[in-house]
Enzyme design. Structure first.
Site, mmCIF file in Angstrom:
data_model
loop_
_atom_site.group_PDB
_atom_site.id
_atom_site.type_symbol
_atom_site.label_atom_id
_atom_site.label_comp_id
_atom_site.label_asym_id
_atom_site.label_seq_id
_atom_site.Cartn_x
_atom_site.Cartn_y
_atom_site.Cartn_z
ATOM 1 N N ASP A 107 26.141 34.032 46.725
ATOM 2 C CA ASP A 107 27.283 33.493 47.487
ATOM 3 C C ASP A 107 28.403 34.594 47.713
ATOM 4 O OD1 ASP A 107 28.401 31.645 49.213
ATOM 5 O OD2 ASP A 107 29.175 30.417 47.726
ATOM 6 N N HIS A 108 29.470 34.166 48.392
ATOM 7 C CA HIS A 108 30.307 35.092 48.749
ATOM 8 C C HIS A 108 30.751 36.285 47.815
ATOM 9 C CE1 HIS A 108 32.657 32.575 51.789
ATOM 10 N NE2 HIS A 108 31.955 31.843 51.157
ATOM 11 N N GLU A 172 29.803 37.540 56.950
ATOM 12 C CA GLU A 172 30.955 36.459 57.329
ATOM 13 C C GLU A 172 31.891 37.266 58.534
ATOM 14 O OE1 GLU A 172 32.343 33.509 54.810
ATOM 15 O OE2 GLU A 172 34.528 33.302 55.593
ATOM 16 N N GLU A 180 38.087 28.464 47.693
ATOM 17 C CA GLU A 180 36.444 28.342 46.646
ATOM 18 C C GLU A 180 36.748 29.563 45.857
ATOM 19 O OE1 GLU A 180 32.430 26.917 47.464
ATOM 20 O OE2 GLU A 180 32.530 28.679 48.328
ATOM 21 N N HIS A 223 36.370 25.469 52.808
ATOM 22 C CA HIS A 223 35.924 25.201 51.731
ATOM 23 C C HIS A 223 36.571 23.884 51.192
ATOM 24 C CE1 HIS A 223 34.546 29.641 51.419
ATOM 25 N NE2 HIS A 223 33.237 28.723 51.519
ATOM 26 N N GLY A 224 35.936 23.105 50.438
ATOM 27 C CA GLY A 224 36.640 21.984 49.570
ATOM 28 C C GLY A 224 36.593 20.840 50.579
ATOM 29 N N HIS A 262 29.535 27.289 56.250
ATOM 30 C CA HIS A 262 30.333 27.256 55.137
ATOM 31 C C HIS A 262 31.016 26.001 54.961
ATOM 32 C CE1 HIS A 262 29.457 31.086 52.770
ATOM 33 N NE2 HIS A 262 28.665 31.177 53.951
ATOM 34 N N GLY A 263 31.249 25.532 53.887
ATOM 35 C CA GLY A 263 32.499 24.416 53.538
ATOM 36 C C GLY A 263 31.633 23.331 54.095
ATOM 37 N N SER A 265 30.737 20.301 52.545
ATOM 38 C CA SER A 265 31.230 19.432 51.962
ATOM 39 C C SER A 265 32.530 18.479 52.915
ATOM 40 C CB SER A 265 31.986 19.609 50.647
ATOM 41 O OG SER A 265 31.057 20.292 49.697
ATOM 42 N N ASN A 284 25.993 25.279 53.414
ATOM 43 C CA ASN A 284 26.582 25.322 51.922
ATOM 44 C C ASN A 284 27.264 24.070 51.594
ATOM 45 O OD1 ASN A 284 25.853 27.964 52.291
ATOM 46 N ND2 ASN A 284 27.592 28.771 51.722
ATOM 47 N N ILE A 285 26.995 23.516 50.260
ATOM 48 C CA ILE A 285 27.557 22.420 49.846
ATOM 49 C C ILE A 285 28.087 22.513 48.356
ATOM 50 C CG2 ILE A 285 25.344 21.460 49.583
ATOM 51 C CD1 ILE A 285 26.496 18.775 50.110
ATOM 52 N N THR A 287 31.632 21.475 46.843
ATOM 53 C CA THR A 287 32.288 20.492 46.327
ATOM 54 C C THR A 287 31.876 18.968 46.337
ATOM 55 O OG1 THR A 287 34.114 21.707 47.474
ATOM 56 C CG2 THR A 287 35.047 19.740 46.519
HETATM 57 ZN ZN LIG Z 1 31.567 29.860 51.674
#
Ligand SMILES: [Zn+2]
Length: 358
Positions: A107-108, A172, A180, A223-224, A262-263, A265, A284-285, A287
């Site tokens: 990831d990142h 990205e 995150e 994110h989150g 991304h993000g 969640s 992406n999941i 949180t």
């Molecule tokens: Zn991400």
């Protein structure tokens, strides 16, 4: 259309490209879950088995460090490099036993973390020399804080290195909001949270001749999980980016770009479906699966509190043993089951549940 027949184990090279093409063809995407140890990795493998679909298992810099052991000194990213390699080998061993196909990913990786990915790629090149295939399927660079041309120049260099092993690079463009893994973008100006289609076109021109890549584009995603209302999600940015590349470069493909969300969640099923319809192949999941792992454990601790005050003594008697409540396997497995169930839900939201043959 039909279902795509995939072999269990780690998917690399051309098989990964076929998988992404199939996702775009049938309008589905795969959940990409951050794991931090063998328990969460096994929970993800079990989810792929229940959903009858491949899962993306990914390691962040701190997740890799944690996989190796948080007490280790991480000077020169040593723990993060070895942790990622160890996690990848665990997943490689167990994916065949679970009988599921897996995409292995990191990831990142911001500019200051490049030595981490350098180390993981180095280990991958050794693995490739011995086994004829890469250790990981793909890596992500996140140079979205750099100016666009610098982002793409560094990405091009890394892609040309890993393309020799037929690996895919995730880049990205624009900034994912929220926080995150120690990177806090919650104060970033709102216009930066939206990638422009012209940036996607530029990335296509720089990277397409070099190798296979995916784009984490920003369309207001964060994110989150936060209370709704702050930033508006605009998945149409993905649609407009596809059409910019398709019409200006005559690609002959409806969706020439593979996007990453991304993000994921906290997103609604409608938002997810719309993004997937514009060529998102991976969401992406983190949180949501963290919560799904933690919550059943909290419930267990609350429900069994009277049995967890000491090794002996509970409401049934002062000398009654509490061993069966203390054994971490009992409550860790509750976390694993919670995470698996949440991931199965993600496969359904992403339209990939039951869509594959293996
Ligand atoms: Zn991400």
């Amino acid at each position: 259309m039909g279902t795509l027949k995939i072999k269990p184990g780690v998917i690399t090279g051309d098989a990964l490209l076929e998988l992404f093409d199939q996702c775009k063809k049938v309008d589905c995407a795969l959940p990409a879950v951050n794991v931090i140890g063998s328990h969460t990795a096994n929970a993800a493998l079990q989810a792929a088995r229940e959903a009858k679909a491949p899962v993306v298992i990914q390691f962040s810099h701190t997740g890799s460090q944690f996989y190796g052991g948080k007490a280790l000194d991480n000077a020169d990213h040593r723990a993060s490099i070895a942790g990622a390699v160890s996690g990848a080998l665990h997943v490689r061993t167990m994916a065949k036993v679970y009988g599921v196909p897996v995409v292995l990913h990191t990831d990142h990786c911001a500019a200051k973390l490049l030595p981490w990915v350098d180390g993981v790629i180095g280990a991958g090149e050794e693995y490739f020399a011995k086994n004829g295939e890469p250790l990981f399927s793909s890596h992500m660079l996140d140079l979205s804080e750099e100016p666009l041309e610098r982002n793409l120049e560094i990405s091009r260099k890394y892609l040309s290195r890993i393309a020799k092993m037929k690996m895919t690079l995730e880049i990205e463009l624009g900034v994912t909001g929220g926080e995150e893994d120690g990177v806090d973008n919650s104060g970033v100006a709102h216009d930066k949270l939206y990638t422009s289609p012209s940036d996607v076109l530029r990335a296509y021109d720089v990277l397409e001749p070099v190798g296979s890549f995916t784009v984490a584009a920003s369309f207001g995603n964060t994110h989150g999980v936060y209370a709704p209302g702050n930033v508006k999600l605009k998945p149409t940015i993905l649609r407009d980016s596809q059409s910019a590349v398709r019409t200006q470069r005559k690609t002959g493909k409806d969706e020439p770009v593979s996007f990453v969300f991304h993000g994921g969640s906290g997103s609604t099923p409608e938002e997810i479906r719309e993004a997937v319809s514009y060529g998102v192949v991976k969401m992406n999941i983190d949180t949501d699966t963290q919560w799904a792992f933690t919550h059943p454990i909290k419930k267990f601790m609350d429900d069994k509190s009277a049995y967890l005050q000491g090794q002996l003594g509970n409401p049934e008697g002062p000398e009654k043993p509490n061993k069966k409540y203390i054994d971490p396997r009992g409550w860790i497995h509750l976390g694993e089951k919670g995470m698996t169930a949440r991931l199965v839900e993600a496969f359904k939201d992403l339209g990939s549940f039951g869509k594959f043959d293996f």
